[in-house]
Scaffold this motif. Structure first.
Motif, PDB file in Angstrom:
ATOM      1  N   SER A  55       0.738  -1.211  -0.141  1.00 26.79           N
ATOM      2  CA  SER A  55       0.078   0.077  -0.013  1.00 26.79           C
ATOM      3  C   SER A  55       0.720   1.161   0.063  1.00 26.79           C
ATOM      4  O   SER A  55       1.997   1.410   0.561  1.00 26.79           O
ATOM      5  CB  SER A  55      -0.925   0.055   1.170  1.00 26.79           C
ATOM      6  N   ASP A  89      -2.772  -1.155  -3.098  1.00 30.83           N
ATOM      7  CA  ASP A  89      -3.602  -0.301  -2.615  1.00 30.83           C
ATOM      8  C   ASP A  89      -3.010   1.211  -2.598  1.00 30.83           C
ATOM      9  O   ASP A  89      -2.049   1.586  -2.060  1.00 30.83           O
ATOM     10  CB  ASP A  89      -4.320  -0.585  -1.191  1.00 30.83           C
ATOM     11  N   ARG A 124      -8.950  -1.102  -5.324  1.00 33.60           N
ATOM     12  CA  ARG A 124      -7.649  -0.641  -4.900  1.00 33.60           C
ATOM     13  C   ARG A 124      -7.464   0.650  -4.922  1.00 33.60           C
ATOM     14  O   ARG A 124      -6.311   1.235  -4.605  1.00 33.60           O
ATOM     15  CB  ARG A 124      -6.429  -1.637  -5.743  1.00 33.60           C
ATOM     16  N   HIS A 126      -8.387   4.205  -3.509  1.00 36.24           N
ATOM     17  CA  HIS A 126      -9.038   4.797  -2.498  1.00 36.24           C
ATOM     18  C   HIS A 126      -9.162   6.177  -2.479  1.00 36.24           C
ATOM     19  O   HIS A 126      -8.411   7.106  -1.837  1.00 36.24           O
ATOM     20  CB  HIS A 126      -8.530   4.282  -1.226  1.00 36.24           C
ATOM     21  N   GLU A 151     -12.601   0.597   7.075  1.00 33.11           N
ATOM     22  CA  GLU A 151     -12.955  -0.725   6.512  1.00 33.11           C
ATOM     23  C   GLU A 151     -11.960  -1.766   6.027  1.00 33.11           C
ATOM     24  O   GLU A 151     -11.799  -3.039   6.106  1.00 33.11           O
ATOM     25  CB  GLU A 151     -13.700  -0.496   5.006  1.00 33.11           C
ATOM     26  N   TYR A 152     -10.507  -1.043   5.894  1.00 35.26           N
ATOM     27  CA  TYR A 152      -9.380  -1.651   5.645  1.00 35.26           C
ATOM     28  C   TYR A 152      -8.303  -1.757   6.608  1.00 35.26           C
ATOM     29  O   TYR A 152      -7.419  -2.259   6.534  1.00 35.26           O
ATOM     30  CB  TYR A 152      -8.725  -1.261   4.338  1.00 35.26           C
ATOM     31  N   PRO A 159      -5.357   1.394   8.038  1.00 33.33           N
ATOM     32  CA  PRO A 159      -4.698   0.400   7.220  1.00 33.33           C
ATOM     33  C   PRO A 159      -3.183   0.371   7.345  1.00 33.33           C
ATOM     34  O   PRO A 159      -2.432   1.407   7.754  1.00 33.33           O
ATOM     35  CB  PRO A 159      -5.088   0.824   5.865  1.00 33.33           C
TER      36      PRO A 159
END
Length: 270
Positions: A55, A89, A124, A126, A151-152, A159
């Motif tokens: 990410s 991501d 992927r 955001h 959410e991730y 995240p």
């Protein structure tokens, strides 16, 4: 200590097991963007080797978009294709609260520079909400982005960010956190920012609590006009004065500079 262009100097922060702060100086903005692009591809490949995915938090600005353009060039070279881009991501550190498709949006610039050529799964990418996405206020849009982060999220409530890219303005702002603004002391992960001194005035930004959760924070700074702020930040200025001085990664903080931006650091004067 002399830091000539092209040299890479790393220094551990006080705790031996703590994060690294590194200063990297390249001769000019183009070579800086090229070097950062190569390092980013390598870092994302390493993250995928460990986690299966990677990410990155993107930044806008001239140097941030130039990095993505150089990454696109690397992707076009089959021998350098070491990242599974469908397993990366992409997040953003800040965004201008303007309509979707506007050239002022960091998302739009990033799509043109790199993302549109990668054939990424939609989930992927955001992007922060646009002003015409159905939110009455930027505060509502910021809350929506916080929901996506959650959410991730992992155990930290956010995240995993392997690399978080940031630019810096001549006055020391980073993301959309400006000197002396409320955003400097706001502990929320995502903020609505109004009345920015730099147009457009309304934005959405990650706050310090989200930025400093990243494993590595890379500050990309080019241009002699930014040299005073770079020198003050690295000399220990307060985040109220120079917000960029308040960012750091949990593993490493890298100041990636061209010669102009580094020109007022000790040992770099003519």
């Amino acid at each position: 200590m002399s830091l000539p262009p092209g040299d890479r100097v790393s220094a551990e922060l006080p705790e031996n097991d703590g994060p690294t702060r590194q200063i990297v100086i390249e001769p000019d903005a183009d070579r800086l963007a090229r070097a950062v692009a190569q390092a980013l591809v390598a870092r994302l490949a390493a993250a995928q080797a460990v986690h299966g995915t990677a990410s990155v938090v993107l930044t806008g600005g001239g140097i941030g978009i130039a990095v993505l353009e150089h990454v696109a060039g690397l992707v076009a070279e089959p021998v350098r294709e070491v990242v599974d881009w469908t397993a990366v991501d992409f997040w953003w550190g800040d965004e201008r609260f303007v309509p979707a498709g506007s050239d002022e949006r960091n998302e739009e610039q990033a799509r043109k520079a790199l993302l549109d050529g990668l054939e990424l799964p939609d989930f992927r990418v955001h992007a922060m909400p646009a002003s015409d996405a159905g939110f009455a206020t930027p505060e509502e849009a910021a809350e929506d982005y916080l929901g996506e982060l959650r959410e991730y999220a992992g155990e930290s409530g956010l995240p995993r960010f392997d690399v978080l890219l940031l630019g810096m303005g001549a006055e020391g702002h980073t993301a959309s956190i400006f000197p002396g603004s409320r955003a400097v002391t706001d502990q929320r992960p995502v903020l609505a920012v109004r009345n920015c001194p730099k147009p457009p005035p309304t934005r959405i930004s990650l706050g310090f609590s989200a930025i400093t959760s990243a494993e590595e924070v890379w500050l990309l700074v080019a241009g002699e006009e930014k040299a005073p702020a770079v020198a003050r930040a690295l000399a220990g200025a307060s985040p109220q004065e120079i917000p960029a001085a308040g960012v750091h990664g949990t593993r490493a903080t890298r100041w990636l500079l061209d010669a102009g931006a580094a020109s007022q650091l000790p040992g770099t004067e003519d």
